[in-house]
Design a protein around this motif. Sequence first.
Motif, PDB file in Angstrom:
ATOM      1  N   ALA A   1      -3.874  -5.827   0.463  1.00  0.00           N
ATOM      2  CA  ALA A   1      -2.927  -5.201  -0.455  1.00  0.00           C
ATOM      3  C   ALA A   1      -2.694  -3.737  -0.108  1.00  0.00           C
ATOM      4  O   ALA A   1      -1.687  -3.149  -0.487  1.00  0.00           O
ATOM      5  CB  ALA A   1      -3.425  -5.323  -1.900  1.00  0.00           C
ATOM      6  N   LYS A   2      -3.637  -3.124   0.619  1.00  0.00           N
ATOM      7  CA  LYS A   2      -3.455  -1.742   1.071  1.00  0.00           C
ATOM      8  C   LYS A   2      -2.487  -1.653   2.228  1.00  0.00           C
ATOM      9  O   LYS A   2      -2.063  -0.578   2.609  1.00  0.00           O
ATOM     10  CB  LYS A   2      -4.783  -1.210   1.602  1.00  0.00           C
TER      11      LYS A   2
ATOM     12  N   ILE B   1      -3.767   4.397   7.349  1.00  0.00           N
ATOM     13  CA  ILE B   1      -3.033   3.330   8.029  1.00  0.00           C
ATOM     14  C   ILE B   1      -1.537   3.484   7.872  1.00  0.00           C
ATOM     15  O   ILE B   1      -0.774   2.959   8.669  1.00  0.00           O
ATOM     16  CB  ILE B   1      -3.462   1.914   7.562  1.00  0.00           C
ATOM     17  N   HIS B   2      -1.098   4.235   6.856  1.00  0.00           N
ATOM     18  CA  HIS B   2       0.354   4.329   6.656  1.00  0.00           C
ATOM     19  C   HIS B   2       0.966   5.617   7.176  1.00  0.00           C
ATOM     20  O   HIS B   2       2.134   5.648   7.510  1.00  0.00           O
ATOM     21  CB  HIS B   2       0.693   4.186   5.167  1.00  0.00           C
TER      22      HIS B   2
ATOM     23  N   GLU C   1      -8.435   5.235   3.591  1.00  0.00           N
ATOM     24  CA  GLU C   1      -7.891   4.221   4.507  1.00  0.00           C
ATOM     25  C   GLU C   1      -6.418   3.931   4.215  1.00  0.00           C
ATOM     26  O   GLU C   1      -5.610   3.804   5.130  1.00  0.00           O
ATOM     27  CB  GLU C   1      -8.708   2.936   4.402  1.00  0.00           C
ATOM     28  N   THR C   2      -6.084   3.832   2.913  1.00  0.00           N
ATOM     29  CA  THR C   2      -4.678   3.605   2.545  1.00  0.00           C
ATOM     30  C   THR C   2      -3.796   4.675   3.175  1.00  0.00           C
ATOM     31  O   THR C   2      -2.721   4.394   3.707  1.00  0.00           O
ATOM     32  CB  THR C   2      -4.517   3.658   1.009  1.00  0.00           C
TER      33      THR C   2
ATOM     34  N   GLY D   1       0.812  -1.209   0.000  1.00  0.00           N
ATOM     35  CA  GLY D   1       0.000   0.000   0.000  1.00  0.00           C
ATOM     36  C   GLY D   1       0.847   1.261   0.000  1.00  0.00           C
ATOM     37  O   GLY D   1       0.449   2.263  -0.570  1.00  0.00           O
TER      38      GLY D   1
END
Lengths: 536, 316
Positions: free
Chosen positions: B218-219, A113-114, A109-110, A83
Amino acid sequence: MTVLSISDLKVDIHGNTVLHDIDLTLDPGRILGIVGESGSGKSMTALSVMQLLPSGSNWSGSIRVAGADLSIMGEPALCRMRGRDVGMIFQEPMTALNPVRTIGDQVAETVRIHTGASRREAFSIAREMLNRVGLPEDRFPLDRFPHDLSGGQRQRVVIAQAIALRPKLLIADEPTTALDVTTQAQILDLLKQLVREEDMGLMLITHDLAVVAGLADSIAIMKDGAVVEAGATREIFRAMRHPYTRALFTASAHVPDRGRKPESGKIPVLAVENVVRDYQQPRRNLFVKPPPFRAVDHVSFEISHGENVGLVGESGCGKSTLARSILALDGLQGGDIRLNGHVFSSAGDGPHPELRARMQVVFQDPYGSFNPRHQVRRLVTEPFHLVKNPPRGAELERRIDRALTEVGLSSSDADKYIHEFSGGQRQRIAIARALIIEPALIVLDEAVSALDVSIRAQILDLLAGLSERLDLSYLFISHDLSVVRAITDRVLVMKDGRIVEQGETETVFRNPQHPYTQKLVAATPSLEAALAAPAD
Amino acid sequence: MTAYLLRRLLSLSLSLVAASLVIFLVMEVVPGDPASFMMGLNADPQAVAALRSQLGLDEPLPLRYIGWVAGLLQGDFGISYTYRVPVSELIAERVVISLPLTLYALALSTLIAFPAGILAASRRNSAADLTVMGATQLGVAIPNFWFAMILVLIFAVNLRWFSAGGFPGWEAGFWPAIKALTLPAIALALPQASILARVMRSSLIDTLNEDFMRTARAKGLSRGQALWRHALRNALIPVLTIIGLQFSFLLAGGIIIENVFYLPGLGRLAFQAITQRDLIVVRSVVILLVFAVIVVTFLVDLAYAAADPRLRRRRS
């Protein structure tokens, strides 16, 4: 620095080797096409890079993403990588998004979360990304749900969430296989543009040589879990060193030999006259009946003896509904359908079983159209239910034997079950089932769409041969223009329930008159055109 | 969303009207004249006729239906033929036991089933999964009256933590009442929890195999994050359906457990009324249960819409 380098990769699942000797590299801003037939290990290679292999898998060798060695990374580090450094796009946009969450939420969301970005920041990035992939704010606000969107639009959302953090590597696994040609062209353009502008590396997995030919800088051809040939695209296609590459290329461009011209002037095998098919829409209000949806709108055409007619159009244009109406699986709301001059069905009236026997069908999914608990003998003799005095004993055996031999199988196959056959063989059995009752017309609804190119070439040859020998007519329905071009004499182009253009196949494809046909033809990836184009 | 609500409300009211009509007519064709039953075998026909007119049994059918429904709307269920007290009172004193018992059992069932189902699904084929599957198999198979008696033996007879039966009434205080309902609630909850856990598990396993779960991974979501954020809500629809069905079942179906624990609940009231031909009580209990089922169905529909936006879709 290379964004992806794989060397000597080997994967086995429960002891069975599924990948071996994989060596690949990809530089930023470049596109690597991975081409192969089903089961060749394309998707498994992608899942190895994502480290999302199925349980029970073991891998060895080296995979480096932007220099980082995956073999020494634990699961938390891999989660941080996925991601952020690698984004992935999947084949089936209709199911790749969570149906109960909004598109904005899923793209954001991607980011969240990062990066630990706040909700507001994440949503503003999500907005920017959706604009970037061609889903502008006024029509696609963040609170839309996936079910409000078409397949192509959903694929754009999937792309937006994959590129939200501008990963160095983007993996696209058959990203356009489930989409119509015009949508496919748009999505491929978008991917190409993103790669150039964001300097990402794109690993594009596909079974379609024409797609990679026009897009990829380099290509790896896979077969049985290994890369058989890799290199620059034009180089590979020009030299075609490996026999498999050659075979794949030949199969993709295969046109079956069809010598005989259909006879015209006689009574047509099939005459469709002013056919109308309405669907009842769901009731919103208890007291108001909603207006019907007209899926097939006054369609008329004819098919002569031995003639192969193609029916093309995008999903939702009404071609499958028309096929169901012709087969009298659905009732008509207007018009009538004649078979060899006899009325087969008309509004409010279904066909006689004996007449039904003159028209058979082959569907797309060779497995789903058979009862798995019956032997082939019983499966192929199903149409005999339609006739009054079905053949028995030795005559029945002779008919089964002949039908199976016609499609290139042997009579001993009659005692096997459907799971014992490959996809191509199953489609042969489906054709045998249609043939056994000696019909005048076979409707082929996306009959070769699920098959690999080499199998598809064989089935097309088989169909062409049968048509010639048995004086069969086909109505060949497909979204794949190249297949229709290869096998049909005449083509009908359908849009919004109407036939917008019809004529000799070659004439229509070479010189399309209707703007919609022009758009379809232009969007279809062409192998020759891609190779003939000068290098950019 | 408002349109969805209104549509559901409309269908709810229509179901109620249809149900009341059916119940009324069925009660009319049931053999046994309440008046002669109440007067005994050797009753004087004139006295029976007098009672019939007093009970309103000699009026025309449509009039009696309208009278009955009008009474229902004002909370007047009529007078019990046998007890000679308003049915509403009879029902009220039973509902305050049956309803809390049902909710208690349902809460226990959900509290057991959710964690068990989620655990089993997320660690499929592990020892935890096998344990949950084995235990729920047993839970479904064990008859709940037998389980109830075992509970009484252990916790009431041997350990003396709970009383073996009876109900002190809510006026004795909240905790004593809850305590009296605990063993029955556990006995009722066990098979329901087992069913619910299995439904939760299989629904969640189906969801975990969906394409969008792979997208979530995959995220960069971990397995656990993907399960909580993406799988759970999608897996909830079949689970909500079962919870709705269980509520209706528990409300009326607790009769055996009520008997084991000497609880004066709705099930026992209905049973007694049937044996005594007290048709007006039977009819009232049945219409009440139908009402409860329809209202719960409505609530489950609302929960569906909350869980799945596709059901709120405005059809165009």
